[in-house]
Design an enzyme around this catalytic site. Structure first.
Site, PDB file in Angstrom:
ATOM      1  N   ALA A 106       0.655  -1.365   0.038  1.00  0.00           N
ATOM      2  CA  ALA A 106      -0.039  -0.291  -0.109  1.00  0.00           C
ATOM      3  C   ALA A 106       0.660   0.918   0.065  1.00  0.00           C
ATOM      4  CB  ALA A 106      -0.957  -0.085   0.811  1.00  0.00           C
ATOM      5  N   CYS A 107       0.653   2.620  -0.803  1.00  0.00           N
ATOM      6  CA  CYS A 107       0.920   3.571  -0.851  1.00  0.00           C
ATOM      7  C   CYS A 107       0.483   4.588  -0.564  1.00  0.00           C
ATOM      8  CB  CYS A 107       2.013   3.695  -2.174  1.00  0.00           C
ATOM      9  SG  CYS A 107       0.807   4.209  -3.411  1.00  0.00           S
ATOM     10  N   PRO A 108       0.527   5.406  -0.963  1.00  0.00           N
ATOM     11  CA  PRO A 108      -0.656   6.762   0.235  1.00  0.00           C
ATOM     12  C   PRO A 108      -1.452   7.399  -1.459  1.00  0.00           C
ATOM     13  CG  PRO A 108       1.384   7.272   0.254  1.00  0.00           C
ATOM     14  CD  PRO A 108       1.861   6.167  -0.304  1.00  0.00           C
ATOM     15  N   GLY A 110      -1.891   4.921  -3.703  1.00  0.00           N
ATOM     16  CA  GLY A 110      -2.814   3.836  -4.423  1.00  0.00           C
ATOM     17  C   GLY A 110      -2.588   3.395  -5.496  1.00  0.00           C
ATOM     18  N   THR A 114       2.291   0.893  -5.131  1.00  0.00           N
ATOM     19  CA  THR A 114       1.321  -0.536  -5.230  1.00  0.00           C
ATOM     20  C   THR A 114       1.767  -1.506  -5.568  1.00  0.00           C
ATOM     21  OG1 THR A 114       0.512   1.309  -3.610  1.00  0.00           O
ATOM     22  CG2 THR A 114      -0.554  -1.041  -3.863  1.00  0.00           C
TER      23      THR A 114
END
Length: 550
Positions: A106-108, A110, A114
């Site tokens: 998951a990344c900020p 998305g 990700t």
């Protein structure tokens, strides 16, 4: 089979009784006999702490929430994943042999990290001959979800996340946490560390207490990005709806008779609802990242107070962190009898937290922060050509400094946050610069083909598409191979694009989308020119300074 359920002492008598009744009924339906621990030949625990009278017995550890929601499946899972209880914690995962790996990324935003880190994890695990499944937590929710059966047989839970994600379903399993960037760039190293350092996951609160001071410093960035991640859909939807409203005329929304009132309705949805909520949602999820669910309501309230006072994104940042740490502090110091513990998250923490944070926002924080935001907005409105170019250079350089890392996200958050204050020029400069590195790498591979391997030339084609979508991470394969030259040339090109965009006063109300949102830019042709010039600068510089590939 004689089976017994052992609950954590902090759970409380009422909830223990209720869960025990549900599980006992399910166990009897499956032909088991529920007995005391001493008489049991199979014990189900809901905590990694193994009582002395359970050591040596056969059993399994389950998630309490999962067991209560699906008791039949939980008991079946426990039987399938049985083990001999020997100690309170599971030792580090052994690195040898075929492993069953489950992972979450998951990344900020998305979007980029990700899925790129998920691919890196999957490719590495398959190359080692392991069984692997990666669940992506993007903007559209969980992709490729991991089932309870797959969790039961997993030897390791590998979490690569830059934001706070719900991991409750993995309670009781060995877990290792890292960032998407490290999972992408140093996959082998991170798996080696995972096998040596994985610890049983007990839940967000317990894990947070065990973190060191260094990890907490890194956590500030994670908390901030969790808020940004949840705010983005509101900003995108609201900004584009406002832009569509402007297409009927810059002030068409003021006249409900134009186009049947459609411009007015779009402005009400985008500006009246989405933009009014964005700071509150941002603050709420910053608090959620710090203090889990009890912090969410307090953060939302603090963020809404910042919005109504005109404190903007700066007020939202203060509200989110204040709410999170106040609720976390209250949760730690308030001790209640087990029978009253359930009142903390639904009554005591929201009440006290909202009162403390709300009063602090109204009397102490909002007035000076609003003044600071007003000064910033006035400076941006009255900014001359020279200052605009300087700001564009700074934002553009930051966007290209680490390709999706903390510096990049700081510039991006600055641009997104100012949208709530009706300042749209920084966002345009940020997106223009962010598109430069991957497109620039494509240009470099075309100008100096003999300096690149076949794989790098193929990566250049892919990076062009990613660049058009405003995914700076498309340049990461080149950064990994030649970091200094790639970053230096990207910074120069990104600063050029940012300076051109700011100097022309180009505005953009959507914080993501790349080529797809250019129709909503105030000066589309000039904006495309800024991106093209910055990309050519990067491409030409890198084509010249790059050494020929071995």
């Amino acid at each position: 089979m004689n089976i017994s359920f052992v609950f954590p002492s902090q759970l409380g008598k009422a909830k223990s009784f209720l869960v025990n009744e549900v599980l006992s009924a399910a166990a009897k339906q499956q032909g088991h006999r529920v007995v005391s621990v001493e008489q049991a030949d199979f014990v189900v625990l809901f905590d990694e702490q193994v009582p002395a009278n359970v050591v040596g017995k056969k059993g399994a550890t389950l998630s309490l929430e999962q067991a209560f929601a699906q008791p039949e499946n939980a008991i079946e899972q426990a039987v399938r994943s049985s083990q001999i209880f020997a100690q309170a914690t599971t030792p580090a995962v052994a690195a040898g042999g075929v492993k069953n790996i489950v992972a979450v990324t998951a990344c900020p935003t998305g979007v980029a990290h990700t899925f790129m880190s998920a691919e890196a994890i999957e490719n590495y695990a398959k190359a080692q001959g392991w069984n692997v499944k990666v669940e992506t937590r993007g903007q559209v929710g969980a992709g490729n979800p991991i089932s309870a059966e797959e969790i039961a047989v997993a030897d390791l839970v590998f979490v690569a996340a830059d934001i706070d994600v719900d991991l409750d379903k993995f309670k009781g399993k060995p877990m290792y946490r890292t960032s998407t960037g490290l999972a992408l760039k140093k996959t082998a190293q991170e798996f080696e560390k995972a096998f040596a350092e994985a610890k049983i996951y007990q839940g967000g609160a317990t894990t947070a207490q065990a973190e060191s001071a260094t990890t907490e410093k890194k956590g500030v960035y994670k908390h901030l990005m969790t808020g940004v991640s949840h705010m983005l859909p509101l900003v995108v939807a609201g900004g584009l709806l406002i832009a569509v409203s402007f297409m009927f005329g810059i002030e068409a929304f003021k006249n409900p008779n134009i186009a049947g009132g459609l411009p007015t309705a779009l402005m009400d949805i985008g500006g009246g609802a989405a933009f009014k909520l964005m700071i509150a949602v941002f603050a709420g999820y910053v608090a959620f990242s710090i203090a889990d669910r009890p912090g969410l309501a307090v953060g939302l309230i603090g963020g809404m107070l910042a919005t109504t006072a005109g404190a903007g994104i700066l007020g939202g940042i203060v509200a989110g962190f204040l709410a999170g740490y106040v609720v976390k502090f209250l949760n730690d110091i308030i001790k209640l009898p087990p029978s009253l513990t359930s009142l903390k998250p639904i009554l005591i923490l929201p009440l006290l937290g909202s009162a403390i944070v709300g009063l602090a926002m109204i009397y102490l924080i909002n007035p000076p922060v609003k003044g600071l935001m007003d000064s910033l907005v006035n400076w941006l409105n009255s900014m001359g050509q020279t200052n605009a170019i300087i700001l564009g250079v700074i934002l553009g350089a930051m966007m290209c400094a680490d390709m999706g890392g903390p510096i990049n996200k700081a510039a991006y958050t600055f641009g997104v946050g100012l949208i709530a204050s009706q300042q749209y020029t920084p966002m345009a400069a940020v997106m223009a610069a962010g598109m430069v590195p991957p497109i620039g790498m494509t240009i470099a591979t075309l100008l100096a083909r003999r300096k690149f391997t076949t794989n790098q030339q193929d990566a250049g084609k892919a990076s062009f598409v990613l660049g058009l979508c405003f995914i700076s991470e498309g340049a990461l394969p080149f950064v990994a191979a030649d970091p200094v030259r790639v970053i230096a040339s990207s910074i120069i090109g990104g600063a050029t694009a940012g300076a051109i965009s700011m100097s022309l006063g180009i505005t953009l109300q959507a914080p993501h989308g790349g080529l797809f949102v250019i129709p909503f830019v105030s000066q589309p042709l000039m904006y495309l020119a800024a991106i093209a010039i910055g990309s050519v600068v990067t491409g030409v510089i890198y084509a010249v300074i790059k050494q020929k590939a071995e």
